[in-house]
Write a protein that holds these residues in place. Structure first.
Motif, PDB file in Angstrom:
ATOM      1  N   VAL A   1      -4.635 -25.019  52.643  1.00 16.99           N
ATOM      2  CA  VAL A   1      -5.377 -24.091  53.490  1.00 16.99           C
ATOM      3  C   VAL A   1      -6.743 -23.795  52.880  1.00 16.99           C
ATOM      4  O   VAL A   1      -7.657 -23.377  53.582  1.00 16.99           O
ATOM      5  CB  VAL A   1      -4.590 -22.778  53.731  1.00 16.99           C
ATOM      6  N   LYS A   2      -6.903 -24.049  51.561  1.00 20.26           N
ATOM      7  CA  LYS A   2      -8.163 -23.771  50.864  1.00 20.26           C
ATOM      8  C   LYS A   2      -9.090 -24.969  50.776  1.00 20.26           C
ATOM      9  O   LYS A   2     -10.303 -24.822  50.865  1.00 20.26           O
ATOM     10  CB  LYS A   2      -7.894 -23.270  49.438  1.00 20.26           C
ATOM     11  N   SER A   3      -8.527 -26.168  50.546  1.00 16.81           N
ATOM     12  CA  SER A   3      -9.379 -27.328  50.295  1.00 16.81           C
ATOM     13  C   SER A   3      -8.592 -28.623  50.417  1.00 16.81           C
ATOM     14  O   SER A   3      -7.387 -28.614  50.612  1.00 16.81           O
ATOM     15  CB  SER A   3      -9.978 -27.233  48.883  1.00 16.81           C
ATOM     16  N   ALA A   4      -9.319 -29.723  50.270  1.00 16.25           N
ATOM     17  CA  ALA A   4      -8.690 -31.043  50.196  1.00 16.25           C
ATOM     18  C   ALA A   4      -9.000 -31.615  48.822  1.00 16.25           C
ATOM     19  O   ALA A   4     -10.081 -31.390  48.277  1.00 16.25           O
ATOM     20  CB  ALA A   4      -9.231 -31.957  51.278  1.00 16.25           C
ATOM     21  N   SER A   5      -8.051 -32.338  48.266  1.00 16.83           N
ATOM     22  CA  SER A   5      -8.227 -32.901  46.939  1.00 16.83           C
ATOM     23  C   SER A   5      -7.716 -34.333  46.923  1.00 16.83           C
ATOM     24  O   SER A   5      -6.643 -34.624  47.460  1.00 16.83           O
ATOM     25  CB  SER A   5      -7.445 -32.053  45.928  1.00 16.83           C
ATOM     26  N   ASP A   6      -8.502 -35.230  46.331  1.00 16.21           N
ATOM     27  CA  ASP A   6      -8.045 -36.603  46.184  1.00 16.21           C
ATOM     28  C   ASP A   6      -6.871 -36.645  45.217  1.00 16.21           C
ATOM     29  O   ASP A   6      -6.812 -35.887  44.259  1.00 16.21           O
ATOM     30  CB  ASP A   6      -9.166 -37.494  45.643  1.00 16.21           C
ATOM     31  N   VAL A   7      -5.948 -37.542  45.499  1.00 19.83           N
ATOM     32  CA  VAL A   7      -4.822 -37.791  44.611  1.00 19.83           C
ATOM     33  C   VAL A   7      -5.071 -39.152  43.984  1.00 19.83           C
ATOM     34  O   VAL A   7      -5.274 -40.139  44.693  1.00 19.83           O
ATOM     35  CB  VAL A   7      -3.484 -37.789  45.389  1.00 19.83           C
ATOM     36  N   PHE A   8      -5.092 -39.193  42.663  1.00 19.38           N
ATOM     37  CA  PHE A   8      -5.357 -40.426  41.936  1.00 19.38           C
ATOM     38  C   PHE A   8      -4.061 -40.991  41.387  1.00 19.38           C
ATOM     39  O   PHE A   8      -3.150 -40.255  41.029  1.00 19.38           O
ATOM     40  CB  PHE A   8      -6.331 -40.153  40.782  1.00 19.38           C
ATOM     41  N   SER A   9      -3.993 -42.307  41.306  1.00 32.81           N
ATOM     42  CA  SER A   9      -2.824 -42.944  40.716  1.00 32.81           C
ATOM     43  C   SER A   9      -3.024 -43.051  39.210  1.00 32.81           C
ATOM     44  O   SER A   9      -4.050 -43.553  38.764  1.00 32.81           O
ATOM     45  CB  SER A   9      -2.604 -44.336  41.295  1.00 32.81           C
ATOM     46  N   PRO A  10      -2.055 -42.609  38.417  1.00 38.29           N
ATOM     47  CA  PRO A  10      -2.172 -42.752  36.968  1.00 38.29           C
ATOM     48  C   PRO A  10      -2.020 -44.199  36.496  1.00 38.29           C
ATOM     49  O   PRO A  10      -2.440 -44.546  35.404  1.00 38.29           O
ATOM     50  CB  PRO A  10      -1.022 -41.908  36.420  1.00 38.29           C
ATOM     51  N   VAL A  11      -1.398 -45.041  37.336  1.00 38.06           N
ATOM     52  CA  VAL A  11      -1.063 -46.407  36.933  1.00 38.06           C
ATOM     53  C   VAL A  11      -1.431 -47.396  38.038  1.00 38.06           C
ATOM     54  O   VAL A  11      -1.618 -47.033  39.190  1.00 38.06           O
ATOM     55  CB  VAL A  11       0.453 -46.538  36.625  1.00 38.06           C
ATOM     56  N   THR A  12      -1.489 -48.669  37.641  1.00 36.64           N
ATOM     57  CA  THR A  12      -1.770 -49.754  38.566  1.00 36.64           C
ATOM     58  C   THR A  12      -0.460 -50.418  38.973  1.00 36.64           C
ATOM     59  O   THR A  12       0.416 -50.619  38.131  1.00 36.64           O
ATOM     60  CB  THR A  12      -2.689 -50.795  37.894  1.00 36.64           C
ATOM     61  N   GLY A  13      -0.342 -50.727  40.256  1.00 38.01           N
ATOM     62  CA  GLY A  13       0.845 -51.432  40.717  1.00 38.01           C
ATOM     63  C   GLY A  13       0.940 -51.460  42.225  1.00 38.01           C
ATOM     64  O   GLY A  13       0.062 -50.970  42.935  1.00 38.01           O
ATOM     65  N   GLU A  14       2.034 -52.044  42.698  1.00 36.72           N
ATOM     66  CA  GLU A  14       2.297 -52.149  44.130  1.00 36.72           C
ATOM     67  C   GLU A  14       3.161 -50.969  44.575  1.00 36.72           C
ATOM     68  O   GLU A  14       4.180 -50.675  43.947  1.00 36.72           O
ATOM     69  CB  GLU A  14       3.028 -53.450  44.435  1.00 36.72           C
ATOM     70  N   VAL A  15       2.754 -50.314  45.646  1.00 36.40           N
ATOM     71  CA  VAL A  15       3.521 -49.196  46.188  1.00 36.40           C
ATOM     72  C   VAL A  15       4.802 -49.739  46.812  1.00 36.40           C
ATOM     73  O   VAL A  15       4.768 -50.591  47.694  1.00 36.40           O
ATOM     74  CB  VAL A  15       2.699 -48.406  47.230  1.00 36.40           C
ATOM     75  N   ILE A  16       5.951 -49.248  46.317  1.00 37.25           N
ATOM     76  CA  ILE A  16       7.244 -49.734  46.805  1.00 37.25           C
ATOM     77  C   ILE A  16       8.003 -48.671  47.601  1.00 37.25           C
ATOM     78  O   ILE A  16       8.974 -48.977  48.275  1.00 37.25           O
ATOM     79  CB  ILE A  16       8.125 -50.264  45.660  1.00 37.25           C
ATOM     80  N   ALA A  17       7.544 -47.410  47.523  1.00 42.81           N
ATOM     81  CA  ALA A  17       8.183 -46.330  48.292  1.00 42.81           C
ATOM     82  C   ALA A  17       7.207 -45.171  48.406  1.00 42.81           C
ATOM     83  O   ALA A  17       6.354 -44.969  47.543  1.00 42.81           O
ATOM     84  CB  ALA A  17       9.466 -45.865  47.603  1.00 42.81           C
ATOM     85  N   VAL A  18       7.339 -44.437  49.504  1.00 47.63           N
ATOM     86  CA  VAL A  18       6.569 -43.207  49.693  1.00 47.63           C
ATOM     87  C   VAL A  18       7.545 -42.097  50.073  1.00 47.63           C
ATOM     88  O   VAL A  18       8.608 -42.361  50.633  1.00 47.63           O
ATOM     89  CB  VAL A  18       5.468 -43.354  50.764  1.00 47.63           C
ATOM     90  N   ASN A  19       7.174 -40.879  49.762  1.00 48.91           N
ATOM     91  CA  ASN A  19       8.030 -39.737  50.069  1.00 48.91           C
ATOM     92  C   ASN A  19       7.783 -39.315  51.515  1.00 48.91           C
ATOM     93  O   ASN A  19       6.879 -38.539  51.803  1.00 48.91           O
ATOM     94  CB  ASN A  19       7.744 -38.594  49.102  1.00 48.91           C
ATOM     95  N   GLU A  20       8.592 -39.854  52.421  1.00 46.63           N
ATOM     96  CA  GLU A  20       8.418 -39.580  53.846  1.00 46.63           C
ATOM     97  C   GLU A  20       8.669 -38.121  54.199  1.00 46.63           C
ATOM     98  O   GLU A  20       8.174 -37.623  55.208  1.00 46.63           O
ATOM     99  CB  GLU A  20       9.306 -40.510  54.667  1.00 46.63           C
TER     100      GLU A  20
END
Length: 130
Positions: free
Chosen positions: A64-83
């Motif tokens: 409700v206050k702002s938007a913030s980028d989410v950075f990946s700490p590691v390199t790799g292929e995304v295999i799942a997302v939290n739906e």
């Protein structure tokens, strides 16, 4: 002081990574990050099959206050997302290290973890920012 689990690795932009027994890595935002954001109302995560790069933008957390980028700490292929976060983004506020995880990756290079902060270093980083 924010909750900082000792079994995770961290990056300066307030994301965490947990390496699971099968060698995959789970990523989310820290307790400190969700406190700073306030009530999270929208989460954007990378698509399954996408490649994320360590230290680069991989999604967005909007509050409700702002938007913030989410950075990946590691390199790799995304295999799942939290739906669950699509319908219940507030889960990030309620349980940032558990049910509020954002995505999982198949690590490209496990050695990349060596360059990340442990809980003590991350705690010092948070204290310096506060």
């Amino acid at each position: 002081m924010s909750d900082i689990p000792a079994d995770l690795k961290y990056i300066e932009t307030h994301q965490w990574v947990r390496v699971d027994a099968d060698g995959t890595a789970t990523v989310g935002i820290t307790d400190f990050a969700q406190e700073q954001l306030g009530d999270v109302v929208f989460i954007e995560v990378p698509e399954i099959g996408a490649t994320v790069n360590g230290g680069e933008e991989a999604g967005v957390a909007e509050s409700v206050k702002s938007a913030s980028d989410v950075f990946s700490p590691v390199t790799g292929e995304v295999i799942a997302v939290n739906e669950k976060l699509e319908d219940e983004p507030e889960t990030v506020n309620e349980d940032p290290y558990g049910d509020g995880w954002m995505f999982r990756v198949k690590l490209a290079d496990a050695g990349e973890l060596e360059g990340l902060m442990d809980s003590v270093a991350y705690g010092e980083h948070v204290a310096a920012e506060s």
